[in-house]
Design an enzyme around this catalytic site. Structure first.
Site, PDB file in Angstrom:
ATOM      1  N   LYS A  31     -21.399  -9.054  -8.199  1.00  0.00           N
ATOM      2  CA  LYS A  31     -20.063  -8.824  -7.628  1.00  0.00           C
ATOM      3  C   LYS A  31     -19.459  -7.542  -8.196  1.00  0.00           C
ATOM      4  O   LYS A  31     -18.931  -6.695  -7.462  1.00  0.00           O
ATOM      5  CB  LYS A  31     -19.146 -10.015  -7.950  1.00  0.00           C
ATOM      6  CG  LYS A  31     -17.779  -9.936  -7.293  1.00  0.00           C
ATOM      7  CD  LYS A  31     -16.733 -10.717  -8.083  1.00  0.00           C
ATOM      8  CE  LYS A  31     -16.050  -9.822  -9.107  1.00  0.00           C
ATOM      9  NZ  LYS A  31     -14.951 -10.409  -9.848  1.00  0.00           N
ATOM     10  N   THR A  75     -11.435  -9.103 -12.344  1.00  0.00           N
ATOM     11  CA  THR A  75     -12.088  -7.826 -12.059  1.00  0.00           C
ATOM     12  C   THR A  75     -12.155  -7.674 -10.550  1.00  0.00           C
ATOM     13  O   THR A  75     -12.846  -8.441  -9.875  1.00  0.00           O
ATOM     14  CB  THR A  75     -13.498  -7.772 -12.675  1.00  0.00           C
ATOM     15  OG1 THR A  75     -13.362  -7.856 -14.095  1.00  0.00           O
ATOM     16  CG2 THR A  75     -14.210  -6.472 -12.312  1.00  0.00           C
ATOM     17  N   LYS A 133     -13.036  -0.835 -16.453  1.00  0.00           N
ATOM     18  CA  LYS A 133     -13.893  -2.027 -16.452  1.00  0.00           C
ATOM     19  C   LYS A 133     -15.158  -1.789 -15.622  1.00  0.00           C
ATOM     20  O   LYS A 133     -16.259  -2.182 -16.019  1.00  0.00           O
ATOM     21  CB  LYS A 133     -13.114  -3.227 -15.894  1.00  0.00           C
ATOM     22  CG  LYS A 133     -13.924  -4.508 -15.654  1.00  0.00           C
ATOM     23  CD  LYS A 133     -14.364  -5.189 -16.942  1.00  0.00           C
ATOM     24  CE  LYS A 133     -15.365  -6.318 -16.712  1.00  0.00           C
ATOM     25  NZ  LYS A 133     -14.810  -7.558 -16.210  1.00  0.00           N
TER      26      LYS A 133
END
Lengths: 287, 287
Positions: free
Chosen positions: B239, B96, B171
């Site tokens: 993150k 990701t 995502k």
């Protein structure tokens, strides 16, 4: 069968009373605006002149009203329920109102020889019509058990959650979590739209994993179809979030999600979106 | 069967590579810390000296790395993949990372005669072990279709979401919605606790209706049992939310839920909660 009093024949009360009548209960009903009662008289309900008049002929009175003040008025005000209720009778308040006021109402009713259950519902008008409401019940367990058949006539998931006020408290927790999930669904779809993603595909991908919620799965498709009728209106969602904020200010502590959703629903109301379904929150932001 | 390159043998990469080996694929693997590869050599994987060395013997290279910089380094840096990759080969980045950087990496790879898919996953270590990951794939559809069997070896719900970068964008939408739902679950349980409600009963009542979410249903019980191991850590959630914030600042617009969850996860990290599962967000507040 037992005769039930039912006060508050609105969007929720009307289908709930209808389900009670269809299950064979006799009903004495009251609504401030009497014309709302007409469809129910056709099903055999008697229309009473006042809340007091409802209480004369029944031992169980259900209230399904818009706010705390309306419940207080109907129970304790002029021509109120307590003026004619027989000792040992039960008041079941299925409205969503202040948990603090609920505990106070229960105390006053008990002092007069009555029992009270707080039994707010979730599932909206759709759940009320289908008889599939979730019901969160606070009060004495023995009183809850006596009223079991009645709850199962209007609802499906009936949970006894604890003493007086706990039904309202559980409902407010439910409203806070639901409004936060709704904000997540709305903001996710806004982000997808801003980024030029295909919304159907995004909704499908996001709904199938760890980010899924009832709000996303059920209101997401309405947003894509631009269907903004309630459902559950922004006005009512705001009312419930205001109750959450009042309750939190009594409890103390830092509840940032509650602060944010209350702020946003207040703004949505000010922008004139009150009569849209709560998925209309997305209309606060321009495309 | 085709030989696959797999770079990044961490908490996610290791079980994913294991599932590929068990399905009969030959694997050339690389990890900066070589000792992480040992369990996979026992299953037949070859350990390469560098990303470049991985690329020598394969036509498909999967990367599963911690951040944007690590992906750039492995692809284009010293002893990077592009130095030995054969024309027509495919890079599949399942990390990701930044969607903006992803589009740039894909452009650079295409200019060199390679294809790239961005294919981030959801479902965490548990989903990686079980081979049930959700995979959101961006890139050319024809390249996606060639890689179909490979995706279905490591995942279950595999969705083609559009051109290059759209996998990462989907995502990040997923991460924003999930983090907001998690905040709703955490704040609901905090409110129930502050009010002295029975938490099991509240969780049951709230999970069964319109306020339900994957986060509440799956992480709520862990909070009640005070189990705070990841799962998906606060550090990684932070993150991903940082990537959302960076992306939003490029897109422009007002995203209050994103601002709030990023603020809270930043604070949680500062408080030393980074290695807890994301349900550990509740430990930001005293009881």
């Amino acid at each position: 069968m037992v005769k039930i009093g039912f006060i508050g024949i609105g969007n929720m009360g009307k289908p709930m009373a209808t389900n009670l009548l269809r299950a064979g209960y006799s009903l004495s009903i009251f609504n401030r605006r009497r014309e709302k009662c007409e469809a129910l008289t056709a099903l055999g309900a008697e229309v009473a002149e006042s809340p007091q008049h409802v209480a004369e002929s029944t031992k169980v009175v259900i209230t399904m009203l818009s706010d705390t003040q309306a419940v207080e008025q109907v129970l304790f005000g002029e021509k109120g329920v307590v003026l004619s209720l027989k000792p040992g009778s039960t008041v079941i308040d299925m409205s969503t109102i202040s948990p603090v006021a609920t505990v106070e109402f229960a105390r006053r009713l008990e002092a007069l020889g009555f029992q009270m259950l707080d039994a707010p519902v979730s599932g909206g008008e759709k759940g009320a019509v289908a008889g599939t409401l979730g019901i969160m019940v606070g009060g004495r367990r023995s009183t809850f058990e006596e009223c079991h058949p009645l709850f199962h006539t209007v609802g499906k998931t009936v949970t006894y959650v604890g003493p007086s006020g706990h039904g309202q408290k559980t409902k407010l927790v439910n409203q806070l979590v639901g409004a936060t999930n709704l904000l997540g669904a709305v903001e996710g779809l806004r982000l997808a739209r801003a980024a030029g993603l295909d919304l159907e595909t995004t909704l499908q991908a996001v709904s199938s994993g760890a980010a899924s919620s009832w709000m996303l799965a059920n209101l997401g498709p309405l947003i894509l179809k631009e269907e903004f009728c309630p459902g559950f209106s922004i006005r009512l969602q705001h009312k419930d979030l205001k109750l959450v904020q009042q309750w939190i200010s009594e409890l103390g502590g830092d509840f940032p999600a509650s602060n944010l959703v209350y702020l946003l629903f207040t703004r949505a109301l000010e922008m004139g979106l009150g009569d849209q379904g709560n998925q209309g929150l997305i209309n606060m932001w321009e495309r």
